[in-house]
Write an enzyme that holds these catalytic residues in place. Structure first.
Site: not given
Length: 292
Positions: A141, A154
Site C-alpha cells: 500500500s 495496519y
C-alpha cells in the site's frame, strides 16, 4: 520436461463484508479473461458466486487456518504441478490508536496481514523451486511508505510486508522465483468507513479522548466513498480495475518491476519525503490527514 505451472492462487477475493468486490474481484476477472487458470479464494467461498459464474475456480481459504491453506495448495499442485503465481491480497484494516487498541486485536491484525501471508508463501515455495520458476505478488500500500494516525497497526503490517518482500526476493531469485510489491494509492471504495460504528473498534476506543478525531476520520474518508464521480481528494484515488491492470503486468512480465507504485500519491510521496526531509514531510501529514 513439463511446462511451468500457470495456475494463479489469489487470496482475499471477497471483501470483509462477505461479497466478491474491490481489488480481489477485479484481479480475478481480469486474469481469468486473459486466459489464466485462476483459483479465487475467500474464507466464505459462497461470497464468490459471481466469480464462479464466470468460470473461475473458487475455494475456501482462511490465512489464519493452516489446514485450509494446505488443502488449497495441495489441490492446485495435484491439478497443475504447483502454484505458478501467488497473489497475496488477503488483508483487512484495523482502526485504532496505538495507545488504546487492545493487544489481542493487534495480534489478529498481524496474524492475517503478515503471519498467515508468510505461511501461505512458505507452502507454495517448494513447488515453485521444484519447477524452477514462480511468482509471488505482495499487495502492499501507499501506507507501506509512511504512517498516519488511527491506522498505525495496519500500516505497520504493510511496512513489514515491504521488508519481507525485499528479503524474500533476494533469497529465491536463484530458483527462478520473482517477488513483486504492489503499492496502490488509496482505492476508491476500499476500507472506507461509513460511520464511527463501522470502524469496528472495541469499547476501549469509544467514548474516550479521541471521539472528535474519529468523527473527523470518518468524514475525511467520505471523499473515497464516491466511486462513480469522485471529487476533492477522491480524484487522486485509484480504481480497483486500475490496480488489477497493474497486477496483470506484474504477473505476465518477463522482467517485472520490484515495485509497482499505482497512482500519483504513491509515486510522488516517497520522492517528496526524500526531497523535503522528515520534519517537513510530517508537516505535510499534519496538514493533509486527520490528526487528533
Amino acid at each position: 520436461m513439463s511446462s511451468p505451472s500457470r495456475a494463479i492462487l489469489l487470496t482475499g477475493a471477497s471483501s470483509s463484508t462477505g461479497r466478491s468486490s474491490g481489488t480481489g474481484k477485479a484481479v480475478a476477472l481480469r486474469l481469468h479473461r486473459a486466459g489464466w487458470p485462476v483459483y479465487a479464494t475467500a474464507r466464505q467461498p459462497e461470497a464468490l458466486a459471481e466469480l464462479e459464474a464466470e468460470g473461475i475456480r473458487v475455494l475456501q481459504l482462511d490465512v489464519n487456518d493452516e489446514e485450509s491453506m494446505t488443502a488449497v495448495v495441495d489441490k492446485i499442485t495435484a491439478e497443475h504441478g504447483s502454484v505458478g503465481t501467488l497473489i497475496n491480497n488477503a488483508a483487512y484494516s484495523l482502526n485504532g490508536t496505538i495507545g488504546e487498541t487492545p493487544m489481542d486485536e493487534v495480534r489478529s491484525q498481524f496474524e492475517t496481514n503478515i503471519f498467515g501471508l508468510c505461511r501461505l508463501t512458505q507452502l507454495v515455495l517448494p513447488g515453485m523451486r521444484a519447477q524452477g520458476s514462480g511468482r509471488v505478488v505482495m499487495m502492499s500500500s501507499i501506507f507501506g511508505q509512511f504512517a498516519t494516525p488511527g491506522r498505525g497497526y495496519y500500516q505497520a503490517t504493510k511496512h513489514a510486508l515491504e521488508a519481507i518482500s525485499d528479503s524474500l526476493r533476494l533469497e529465491v531469485d536463484t530458483f527462478g522465483i520473482k517477488v513483486v510489491l504492489v503499492e496502490p494509492s488509496p482505492v476508491l471504495g476500499g476500507f472506507v468507513p461509513m460511520s464511527v460504528a463501522d470502524l469496528g473498534m472495541s469499547g476501549q476506543e469509544r467514548g474516550g479522548v479521541y471521539d472528535d478525531f474519529w468523527r473527523y476520520f470518518v468524514d475525511w474518508h467520505g471523499a473515497y466513498r464516491e466511486t462513480e464521480k469522485p471529487s476533492g481528494r477522491g480524484r487522486m484515488a485509484v480504481r480497483a480495475e486500475t490496480v488489477a491492470k497493474v497486477i496483470e503486468k506484474a504477473v505476465t512480465s518477463d522482467n517485472p518491476k520490484i515495485r509497482y507504485r499505482i497512482g500519483m500519491p504513491s509515486r510522488l510521496l516517497p520522492r517528496m519525503r526524500w526531497t523535503i526531509g522528515d520534519r517537513m514531510f510530517e508537516r505535510f501529514v499534519r496538514a493533509f490527514f486527520p490528526i487528533p
